[in-house]
Design an enzyme around this catalytic site. Sequence first.
Site, mmCIF file in Angstrom:
data_model
loop_
_atom_site.group_PDB
_atom_site.id
_atom_site.type_symbol
_atom_site.label_atom_id
_atom_site.label_comp_id
_atom_site.label_asym_id
_atom_site.label_seq_id
_atom_site.Cartn_x
_atom_site.Cartn_y
_atom_site.Cartn_z
ATOM 1 N N HIS A 72 0.854 -1.188 0.000
ATOM 2 C CA HIS A 72 0.000 0.000 0.000
ATOM 3 C C HIS A 72 0.888 1.235 0.000
ATOM 4 C CE1 HIS A 72 -3.888 -2.057 1.625
ATOM 5 N NE2 HIS A 72 -3.860 -2.019 0.306
ATOM 6 N N ASP A 74 1.052 4.130 1.395
ATOM 7 C CA ASP A 74 1.536 4.831 2.589
ATOM 8 C C ASP A 74 2.691 4.101 3.263
ATOM 9 O OD1 ASP A 74 -0.599 2.962 3.090
ATOM 10 O OD2 ASP A 74 -0.674 3.639 5.164
ATOM 11 N N HIS A 75 3.041 2.920 2.744
ATOM 12 C CA HIS A 75 4.159 2.167 3.317
ATOM 13 C C HIS A 75 5.370 2.092 2.378
ATOM 14 C CE1 HIS A 75 2.005 0.445 6.869
ATOM 15 N NE2 HIS A 75 0.982 0.827 6.131
ATOM 16 N N HIS A 148 -4.480 -8.619 5.624
ATOM 17 C CA HIS A 148 -4.862 -7.230 5.344
ATOM 18 C C HIS A 148 -5.493 -7.063 3.967
ATOM 19 C CE1 HIS A 148 -4.882 -2.949 5.810
ATOM 20 N NE2 HIS A 148 -3.957 -2.725 4.881
ATOM 21 N N ASP A 216 -0.347 -3.480 9.254
ATOM 22 C CA ASP A 216 -1.788 -3.466 8.998
ATOM 23 C C ASP A 216 -2.336 -4.895 8.913
ATOM 24 O OD1 ASP A 216 -0.682 -1.012 8.529
ATOM 25 O OD2 ASP A 216 -1.901 -0.565 6.768
#
Length: 307
Positions: A72, A74-75, A148, A216
């Site tokens: 994802h 944001d990582h 996730h 997550d």
Amino acid sequence: INMQHEPHSTMHLLFLGTSCMVPTKERNHSGILLSCGSEDILIDCGEGTQRQIKIAGTAPSRIKKILITHWHGDHVLGLPGLIQTLAASEYEGSLHIFGPKGTKERIEKMFDVFVFDKKINLEVTDVTKDGVFFENCEYALIAQRLEHGIDTLGYAFMKKDRRRINIKYVRNIGMKDGPQLGALQRGQTVTWKGKKVTPENATVIVRGRKISFISDTVLCRGCFELAKDSDLLVCESAYTSALEEKARKYRHLTARQASEIANIANVHKLVLTHFSQRYKTTDELIEDAETTFSNVVCARDFMKIKV
């Protein structure tokens, strides 16, 4: 926060980003820097990570390994910029990148998208099995699959037990710096002035440490496997239990669920991170977690923890 097991620990965690998907003025995207001796290990590399490293005053060239939990944005959106900076700074050696299935392919595509004037030597590994995926004489790295919605890994860093010279003992027998001390630290018996000196007498065992990182996920077996007997557990907690249904929908943990993991898994200290932008302070999250586990704090950007 000081969890040192010996007077001169060289290990610490530096939180570079503690937000969930949307960053705030106070919280950057995900990134944690683990400093261990002469090298740093970066866990996730959200957008703006390299700037956070600069602000923190640490050298990006110390980073020798990057552990990607999942893909994802944001990582991982900070990866191209960080790699570009390392290449511009005459980075020495190889940068090892580990991540879930598909990481190697995604890194290759990244180089197709962006133009890099210089390149560094990358060694990229897809971690496809649970358990130890890297080990040397000082530490081991362990992965566990999380849940996730996409391939996601949590990680554990296990620093091995080591021997430290018993200074008082070796001074009393007149032993000075030299190869004998190194042999004793490796667990070997040596001869000094005609007498045998054993590592049991001349050294003390410094207990290793375990630091775990749960990214997550919803509650799953991997959470508890990673956290088991950790000195320090860093765990995502996007919401409080008041929004447990929302957490389940987006496949995240609540602060209370994180504390339940810590409690069941015999964790010494819990650090919560990866907070939704809806929380202007972490008071609600701490209160939610403390219903189950008391030794807990909420991370903030640039917070440093000695381990």
